[in-house]
Design a protein around this motif. Structure first.
Motif, PDB file in Angstrom:
ATOM      1  N   PRO A 143       0.840  -1.343  -0.261  1.00  0.00           N
ATOM      2  CA  PRO A 143       0.247   0.364   0.080  1.00  0.00           C
ATOM      3  C   PRO A 143       0.890   1.531   0.265  1.00  0.00           C
ATOM      4  CG  PRO A 143      -1.106  -1.197   1.417  1.00  0.00           C
ATOM      5  CD  PRO A 143       0.773  -1.887   1.205  1.00  0.00           C
ATOM      6  N   SER A 144       0.566   2.186  -0.951  1.00  0.00           N
ATOM      7  CA  SER A 144       0.835   3.903  -0.623  1.00  0.00           C
ATOM      8  C   SER A 144       1.460   4.492   0.369  1.00  0.00           C
ATOM      9  CB  SER A 144      -0.100   4.639  -1.592  1.00  0.00           C
ATOM     10  OG  SER A 144       0.476   4.429  -2.929  1.00  0.00           O
ATOM     11  N   VAL A 145       2.108   5.429   0.905  1.00  0.00           N
ATOM     12  CA  VAL A 145       2.400   5.449   2.131  1.00  0.00           C
ATOM     13  C   VAL A 145       2.904   7.020   1.947  1.00  0.00           C
ATOM     14  CG1 VAL A 145       1.975   3.855   3.794  1.00  0.00           C
ATOM     15  CG2 VAL A 145       4.002   4.452   2.900  1.00  0.00           C
ATOM     16  N   ALA A 146       3.096   7.653   2.667  1.00  0.00           N
ATOM     17  CA  ALA A 146       3.205   9.057   2.697  1.00  0.00           C
ATOM     18  C   ALA A 146       4.601   9.017   3.983  1.00  0.00           C
ATOM     19  CB  ALA A 146       2.527  10.767   3.630  1.00  0.00           C
ATOM     20  N   ARG A 147       5.067   9.096   4.315  1.00  0.00           N
ATOM     21  CA  ARG A 147       6.311   8.965   4.719  1.00  0.00           C
ATOM     22  C   ARG A 147       7.198   7.488   5.642  1.00  0.00           C
ATOM     23  NH1 ARG A 147       7.932  13.880   5.176  1.00  0.00           N
ATOM     24  NH2 ARG A 147       9.323  13.206   6.219  1.00  0.00           N
ATOM     25  N   LEU A 148       8.015   6.991   5.939  1.00  0.00           N
ATOM     26  CA  LEU A 148       8.815   5.985   5.776  1.00  0.00           C
ATOM     27  C   LEU A 148       9.848   6.329   7.320  1.00  0.00           C
ATOM     28  CD1 LEU A 148       9.863   3.204   4.477  1.00  0.00           C
ATOM     29  CD2 LEU A 148      11.167   4.080   5.599  1.00  0.00           C
ATOM     30  N   GLU A 149       9.350   5.351   7.987  1.00  0.00           N
ATOM     31  CA  GLU A 149      10.526   5.411   9.538  1.00  0.00           C
ATOM     32  C   GLU A 149      11.927   4.528   9.917  1.00  0.00           C
ATOM     33  OE1 GLU A 149      12.100   7.442  11.118  1.00  0.00           O
ATOM     34  OE2 GLU A 149      11.948   8.807  12.889  1.00  0.00           O
ATOM     35  N   MET A 150      12.841   4.509   9.364  1.00  0.00           N
ATOM     36  CA  MET A 150      13.377   3.180  10.080  1.00  0.00           C
ATOM     37  C   MET A 150      13.846   2.828  11.570  1.00  0.00           C
ATOM     38  SD  MET A 150      17.131   2.446   8.279  1.00  0.00           S
ATOM     39  CE  MET A 150      18.338   3.641   8.547  1.00  0.00           C
ATOM     40  N   VAL A 151      13.768   2.585  12.416  1.00  0.00           N
ATOM     41  CA  VAL A 151      14.127   2.218  13.716  1.00  0.00           C
ATOM     42  C   VAL A 151      15.210   0.959  14.024  1.00  0.00           C
ATOM     43  CG1 VAL A 151      13.205   1.485  15.866  1.00  0.00           C
ATOM     44  CG2 VAL A 151      11.455   2.716  13.882  1.00  0.00           C
ATOM     45  N   GLU A 152      16.426   1.357  14.431  1.00  0.00           N
ATOM     46  CA  GLU A 152      16.691  -0.198  15.076  1.00  0.00           C
ATOM     47  C   GLU A 152      17.242  -0.386  16.429  1.00  0.00           C
ATOM     48  OE1 GLU A 152      20.429   1.951  14.131  1.00  0.00           O
ATOM     49  OE2 GLU A 152      20.889   2.085  12.088  1.00  0.00           O
ATOM     50  N   GLY A 153      17.224  -1.396  16.517  1.00  0.00           N
ATOM     51  CA  GLY A 153      16.768  -1.947  17.641  1.00  0.00           C
ATOM     52  C   GLY A 153      15.910  -2.726  18.044  1.00  0.00           C
ATOM     53  N   PRO A 154      15.270  -3.576  18.997  1.00  0.00           N
ATOM     54  CA  PRO A 154      14.533  -4.367  19.682  1.00  0.00           C
ATOM     55  C   PRO A 154      13.391  -4.430  18.822  1.00  0.00           C
ATOM     56  CG  PRO A 154      15.206  -3.849  21.599  1.00  0.00           C
ATOM     57  CD  PRO A 154      15.888  -2.862  20.394  1.00  0.00           C
ATOM     58  N   PHE A 155      12.833  -4.781  17.832  1.00  0.00           N
ATOM     59  CA  PHE A 155      11.599  -4.486  17.327  1.00  0.00           C
ATOM     60  C   PHE A 155      10.338  -3.964  18.054  1.00  0.00           C
ATOM     61  CE2 PHE A 155      13.041  -8.444  15.058  1.00  0.00           C
ATOM     62  CZ  PHE A 155      13.758  -7.416  14.000  1.00  0.00           C
ATOM     63  N   PRO A 156       9.489  -3.462  17.924  1.00  0.00           N
ATOM     64  CA  PRO A 156       8.715  -1.732  18.400  1.00  0.00           C
ATOM     65  C   PRO A 156       7.008  -3.345  18.289  1.00  0.00           C
ATOM     66  CG  PRO A 156       9.111  -1.119  16.384  1.00  0.00           C
ATOM     67  CD  PRO A 156       9.760  -2.388  16.294  1.00  0.00           C
ATOM     68  N   GLY A 157       6.519  -3.060  19.179  1.00  0.00           N
ATOM     69  CA  GLY A 157       5.047  -4.151  19.490  1.00  0.00           C
ATOM     70  C   GLY A 157       4.325  -2.899  18.804  1.00  0.00           C
ATOM     71  N   SER A 158       2.932  -3.074  18.923  1.00  0.00           N
ATOM     72  CA  SER A 158       2.132  -2.607  18.252  1.00  0.00           C
ATOM     73  C   SER A 158       2.619  -1.397  17.979  1.00  0.00           C
ATOM     74  CB  SER A 158       0.207  -2.643  18.886  1.00  0.00           C
ATOM     75  OG  SER A 158       0.924  -1.088  19.715  1.00  0.00           O
ATOM     76  N   THR A 159       2.078  -0.664  16.291  1.00  0.00           N
ATOM     77  CA  THR A 159       2.713   1.164  16.487  1.00  0.00           C
ATOM     78  C   THR A 159       1.316   0.938  15.183  1.00  0.00           C
ATOM     79  OG1 THR A 159       3.520  -0.197  13.406  1.00  0.00           O
ATOM     80  CG2 THR A 159       5.356  -0.359  15.422  1.00  0.00           C
ATOM     81  N   PRO A 160       1.431   2.564  15.086  1.00  0.00           N
ATOM     82  CA  PRO A 160       0.086   3.388  14.153  1.00  0.00           C
ATOM     83  C   PRO A 160       0.186   2.740  12.661  1.00  0.00           C
ATOM     84  CG  PRO A 160       1.354   5.207  14.905  1.00  0.00           C
ATOM     85  CD  PRO A 160       1.585   3.855  15.220  1.00  0.00           C
ATOM     86  N   ALA A 161       1.628   1.996  12.634  1.00  0.00           N
ATOM     87  CA  ALA A 161       2.190   2.042  10.840  1.00  0.00           C
ATOM     88  C   ALA A 161       1.133   1.355  10.122  1.00  0.00           C
ATOM     89  CB  ALA A 161       3.482   1.604  10.712  1.00  0.00           C
ATOM     90  N   ALA A 162       0.866   1.942   8.677  1.00  0.00           N
ATOM     91  CA  ALA A 162       0.217   0.957   7.565  1.00  0.00           C
ATOM     92  C   ALA A 162       0.496  -0.417   7.210  1.00  0.00           C
ATOM     93  CB  ALA A 162       0.257   2.373   6.499  1.00  0.00           C
ATOM     94  N   TRP A 163       1.425  -0.433   7.307  1.00  0.00           N
ATOM     95  CA  TRP A 163       3.229  -1.286   6.816  1.00  0.00           C
ATOM     96  C   TRP A 163       3.928  -1.625   7.602  1.00  0.00           C
ATOM     97  CZ3 TRP A 163       7.358   0.008   4.778  1.00  0.00           C
ATOM     98  CH2 TRP A 163       7.679   1.075   3.458  1.00  0.00           C
ATOM     99  N   VAL A 164       4.597  -2.793   8.941  1.00  0.00           N
ATOM    100  CA  VAL A 164       6.046  -2.937   9.144  1.00  0.00           C
ATOM    101  C   VAL A 164       6.534  -3.995   8.410  1.00  0.00           C
ATOM    102  CG1 VAL A 164       6.412  -3.177  11.413  1.00  0.00           C
ATOM    103  CG2 VAL A 164       4.874  -2.432  11.147  1.00  0.00           C
ATOM    104  N   LEU A 165       7.732  -3.864   8.376  1.00  0.00           N
ATOM    105  CA  LEU A 165       8.715  -4.555   7.827  1.00  0.00           C
ATOM    106  C   LEU A 165       9.697  -4.799   8.347  1.00  0.00           C
ATOM    107  CD1 LEU A 165       8.866  -3.458   3.330  1.00  0.00           C
ATOM    108  CD2 LEU A 165       7.219  -5.267   4.555  1.00  0.00           C
ATOM    109  N   ARG A 166       9.883  -5.754   8.716  1.00  0.00           N
ATOM    110  CA  ARG A 166      11.323  -6.454   9.406  1.00  0.00           C
ATOM    111  C   ARG A 166      12.758  -6.591   9.559  1.00  0.00           C
ATOM    112  NH1 ARG A 166       8.240  -8.305  15.043  1.00  0.00           N
ATOM    113  NH2 ARG A 166       7.908  -9.893  14.088  1.00  0.00           N
ATOM    114  N   GLY A 167      13.793  -6.677   9.552  1.00  0.00           N
ATOM    115  CA  GLY A 167      14.962  -7.806   9.008  1.00  0.00           C
ATOM    116  C   GLY A 167      15.748  -7.485  10.077  1.00  0.00           C
ATOM    117  N   VAL A 168      17.206  -8.236  10.331  1.00  0.00           N
ATOM    118  CA  VAL A 168      18.088  -8.266  10.796  1.00  0.00           C
ATOM    119  C   VAL A 168      19.153  -8.188  10.138  1.00  0.00           C
ATOM    120  CG1 VAL A 168      19.181  -9.924  12.938  1.00  0.00           C
ATOM    121  CG2 VAL A 168      16.390  -9.782  12.763  1.00  0.00           C
ATOM    122  N   THR A 169      20.238  -7.666  10.329  1.00  0.00           N
ATOM    123  CA  THR A 169      21.759  -7.368  10.511  1.00  0.00           C
ATOM    124  C   THR A 169      22.232  -8.652  10.173  1.00  0.00           C
ATOM    125  OG1 THR A 169      22.399  -6.583  11.647  1.00  0.00           O
ATOM    126  CG2 THR A 169      21.972  -5.240  10.140  1.00  0.00           C
TER     127      THR A 169
END
Lengths: 180, 180
Positions: B29-55
């Motif tokens: 889905p289209s979104v207006a903004r994106l945030e990249m968060v480093e560190g423990p995966f957040p629980g619930s968020t208000p984001a339209a979509w959440v993608l997770r990965g690990v270095t």
């Protein structure tokens, strides 16, 4: 597709814990029973400790080795395989900083890890679970199942692996033995 | 040590989304903004979509390649690197069933993925995140940062990689472009 697997140590579970040895590094608390759960990681549990890992793609095997392993491998859950071992291992940061070809060199060209494991198939069935990318305390959880008459062979397998150059990179290892 | 990284697509975040293309397979889905968060995966968020990965550790590079990459690599967060791209990719089951040497052969000996990436360093900084073992919909999330004057080079990099034999194994790919 990777399968999440949870090992729950506590008062219940299909496997009776007969021994927990800290081979290198900090120990794990003693427990009476162990349960292995395949599928989505459970939330809160009454277990004394919980270890998690994921089956994944092969990281070091060549096509020839993969074919040899597929031809001799044994499934988990064989009726006669009433002995098991869970061996959680963490390798050093020095290990993880090595390049892929350097790690392959240590694993197989100098330590013969894959070839040694193959010698004990199909008596000793095993499945490897990866925990490092999950942020788990152990990089690997290897689960072994074998019949009582394979116990000496299993002991030999473990001894041989522990004497390889690869084990110089092991900084924590627990050896948990079980039966059912 | 692997770093968990979360990409949150929604109404807020440091990066403005300028384009989201479904290159192969289902769109996001289209979104207006994106945030990249480093560190423990957040629980619930208000984001339209959440993608997770690990270095994680390198999976294919040789010692020589690792040295060359270390000598030319650029860090994330350079003040002039105001353009970014997030390219989530999933490879086929056929890919993951290949042995390590077969995957290396495709990645580098036939597709020159590592060598091509190296040509665009340090203009295009990048970081790879692994999602497959986490049960995420995308096997890889690659994050790129570059200055506006590196935009043509980045386009060439992406085009060259997509024309390699390795990309025959890509069954889903999204191309998300950003600026700040």
């Amino acid at each position: 597709v990777p399968i999440p697997v949870t090992f729950l140590g506590g008062e219940s579970g299909a496997w009776r814990v007969t021994r927990i040895d800290a081979v290198v590094g900090a120990a794990l608390p003693s427990v009476a029973r162990l349960e292995m759960v395949e599928g989505p990681f459970p939330g809160s549990t009454p277990a004394a400790w919980v270890l998690r890992g994921v089956t994944s793609n092969q990281r070091y095997t060549t096509a020839g080795e993969q074919t040899a392993l597929a031809a001799t491998q044994a499934p988990l859950g064989r009726p006669g395989a009433t002995r098991a071992a869970l061996i959680p291992i963490t390798k050093s940061e020095r290990w993880w900083a090595l390049s892929q070809d350097q790690r392959r060199e240590v694993v197989e060209e100098t330590s013969h890890h894959i070839a040694i494991g193959l010698e004990y198939l199909p008596t000793v069935a095993r499945r490897l679970h990866h925990g490092r990318d999950l942020g788990e305390p152990f990089d690997f959880l290897t689960w072994f199942e074998f019949p009582p008459e394979g116990a000496d062979a299993f002991e030999a397998l473990v001894d041989r692996l522990r004497s390889t150059p690869e084990w110089d990179f092991v900084e924590r290892e627990i050896d948990i033995r079980l039966d059912r």
